[in-house]
Write a protein that holds these residues in place. Structure first.
Motif, PDB file in Angstrom:
ATOM      1  N   UNK A   1     -50.178 -11.473 -14.468  1.00 53.75           N
ATOM      2  CA  UNK A   1     -49.005 -11.857 -13.680  1.00 53.75           C
ATOM      3  C   UNK A   1     -49.435 -12.537 -12.383  1.00 53.75           C
ATOM      4  N   UNK A   2     -50.482 -12.012 -11.752  1.00 52.95           N
ATOM      5  CA  UNK A   2     -50.988 -12.618 -10.511  1.00 52.95           C
ATOM      6  C   UNK A   2     -51.516 -14.011 -10.759  1.00 52.95           C
TER       7      UNK A   2
ATOM      8  N   UNK B   1     -44.428  -5.409 -20.149  1.00 52.70           N
ATOM      9  CA  UNK B   1     -43.438  -6.190 -20.888  1.00 52.70           C
ATOM     10  C   UNK B   1     -43.334  -7.612 -20.344  1.00 52.70           C
ATOM     11  N   UNK B   2     -43.477  -7.769 -19.033  1.00 52.27           N
ATOM     12  CA  UNK B   2     -43.411  -9.104 -18.435  1.00 52.27           C
ATOM     13  C   UNK B   2     -44.653  -9.922 -18.748  1.00 52.27           C
TER      14      UNK B   2
ATOM     15  N   UNK C   1     -49.854  -8.593   0.110  1.00 54.51           N
ATOM     16  CA  UNK C   1     -48.541  -9.248   0.139  1.00 54.51           C
ATOM     17  C   UNK C   1     -48.446 -10.287  -0.968  1.00 54.51           C
ATOM     18  N   UNK C   2     -49.483 -11.102  -1.116  1.00 56.88           N
ATOM     19  CA  UNK C   2     -49.473 -12.142  -2.158  1.00 56.88           C
ATOM     20  C   UNK C   2     -49.343 -11.519  -3.547  1.00 56.88           C
TER      21      UNK C   2
ATOM     22  N   UNK D   1     -45.742 -10.171  -8.281  1.00 55.56           N
ATOM     23  CA  UNK D   1     -45.155  -9.178  -9.185  1.00 55.56           C
ATOM     24  C   UNK D   1     -43.654  -9.037  -8.997  1.00 55.56           C
ATOM     25  N   UNK D   2     -43.073  -9.809  -8.088  1.00 56.26           N
ATOM     26  CA  UNK D   2     -41.639  -9.723  -7.850  1.00 56.26           C
ATOM     27  C   UNK D   2     -41.240  -8.520  -7.021  1.00 56.26           C
TER      28      UNK D   2
END
Length: 459
Positions: free
Chosen positions: A452-453, A166-167, A318-319, A324-325
């Motif tokens: 997203x990334x 959805x994001x 980590x990145x 991804x929040x």
């Protein structure tokens, strides 16, 4: 769980019992699965009337089951046998509603039966949802037991991936070089992501085989670019690298080819996609029942990583989590949670934890060594006396080597019913790396994670 009943002799008119219950979307799935009622109005994600909003309405008999719960558990309790039940529904209840069910004894009969009033209300607005009466055969034998155990249920749905997808939908479609999508599974995953406006696929490989796969799917490729590379799979992967260098592709996606063939051109020093860190792989796992996704790394590329490779593995993960929040909480796994000079992974874990403490790994908490149990289970961590922000709460699991990582990821997939999104990090662009047996959901989620990334890195 303790159950204490009220026998017929213990009951008196006016006695009451209550049960409060928050209706969740999972409740609707469980009721549908157990009852066979698949009315779309009673499912969390179905929009029956087409207004763009799922109704998420609780089925009437689900609400009535709250009455059954009070009768069988509280009043009269264990041993109760339901003889008659009248129900009148006054209003609807939906997922997210907090309901109160109350049962009141009205009268006792000489034959051992009891008449009770049954009501279900919604305290938030004082709405009466259900009213009625029940006649039960009250228990004659006293029951008091505290060792009852009912197995928990896990609904096999993937809400974390749904949220990521959805994001990703509102973002610009990510131009993606899809290498050798010449079977229905790999091509179907790319086309599904395209239909969701997450990627714009550029299909690279044997054009005839790609069109044959599309025909098997019943798909029309007229709106997509197909680049015919008649040579080997490695040649198709090299073409994907060329598209990245030309700026035409902002991601690469694995199709129906071996991972080694996909990655070989990418590690070429002159024409590959190296940018500094080592290539590392992350499985982002959506495990039913867990409150957030879990990352497993590295499970596909680095066979027996040394200490500095593990630094890149952790930093890449980590990145990705930050993109991804997700709050990164890295558990570096070993067979034990104490440092043992005979177990190299425990030594590496301790060093990595100290490196993060001194800023050589940035952006997240890193703790190790941790065994699997005390990495993900708070009770196990407390039993071992482990404190801190990661023990019992790790959401990035760094494994000692590819054997452990591959086994852990597949155990989560095939025993715990998880879906896994696969991504290679450390390259110039994200590389979507799925197994040839992955489901369409896994491929779609992988594309969403890549998008997203990418856009988080550009922000």
């Amino acid at each position: 769980m303790r159950l204490v009943n009220r026998t017929f002799d213990d009951l008196h008119p006016g006695d009451t019992a209550q049960l409060r219950r928050l209706i969740t979307p999972d409740d609707l799935y469980v009721f549908a699965a157990s009852s066979g009622n698949y009315n779309p109005m009673n499912l969390p994600d179905s929009d029956f009337d087409g207004d763009g909003r799922p109704e998420q309405m609780a089925a009437g008999m689900f609400i009535a089951s709250l009455v059954s719960a009070v009768l069988g558990t509280h009043l009269p309790g264990a041993g109760t046998r339901l003889l008659q039940q009248s129900l009148t529904f006054h209003a609807s209840a939906h997922a997210g509603d907090d309901l109160l069910c109350q049962v009141t004894v009205l009268e006792k009969h000489p034959d051992g039966t009891v008449r009770l009033r049954t009501d279900v209300t919604r305290p938030a607005d004082a709405a009466l949802i259900l009213s009625g009466e029940a006649i039960v055969q009250a228990p004659q034998i006293r029951f008091d037991r505290d060792n009852l155990h009912i197995p928990g249920l896990i609904v096999q749905r993937h809400r974390h991936f749904d949220a990521l997808i959805d994001r990703a939908r509102p973002l610009p479609a990510l131009p993606t070089a899809v290498v050798c999508p010449d079977d229905p599974n790999s091509l179907g995953g790319a086309l599904l992501a395209a239909a969701q406006s997450i990627i714009t696929p550029i299909l690279i490989g044997h054009a005839d085989a790609i069109h044959a796969a599309a025909k098997a799917l019943g798909a029309d490729l007229s709106g997509f670019e197909v680049i015919d590379v008649p040579g080997t799979d490695v040649a198709a992967a090299a073409m994907a690298c060329q598209l990245v260098h030309e700026g035409r592709a902002l991601a690469v996606m694995k199709g129906h080819l071996h991972t080694d063939d996909l990655l070989r051109p990418m590690i070429d020093r002159d024409r590959g996609l190296r940018v500094g860190r080592k290539f590392t792989h992350v499985f982002l796992m959506d495990v039913p029942g867990l409150p957030e996704p879990v990352m497993v790394t590295d499970a596909a590329i680095n066979i027996a990583p040394d200490l500095m490779t593990k630094v890149d593995i952790i930093q890449n993960a980590i990145d990705l989590a930050l993109a991804l929040g997700i709050e990164p909480r890295v558990g570096v796994l070993s067979a034990v949670e104490t440092i043992n000079p005979a177990i190299q992974s425990s030594i590496d874990a301790a060093l990595l934890s100290k490196m993060a403490e001194r800023g050589q790994i940035k952006g997240g908490m890193v703790e190790g060594p941790l065994a699997m149990d005390n990495a993900v289970d708070m009770a196990a961590a407390r039993t071992k006396g482990l404190t801190g922000g990661v023990a019992g709460r790790a959401n990035i699991l760094v494994v000692p080597g590819i054997d452990a990582g591959n086994m852990l990821a597949k155990q989560l997939a095939y025993i715990s019913h998880a879906e896994g999104a696969g991504l290679v990090l450390g390259a110039k662009v994200p590389v979507i790396l799925n197994s040839r047996s992955d489901s369409p959901m896994a491929r779609l989620a992988s594309c969403a994670v890549a998008a997203l990334h990418h856009f988080a890195a550009k922000a």
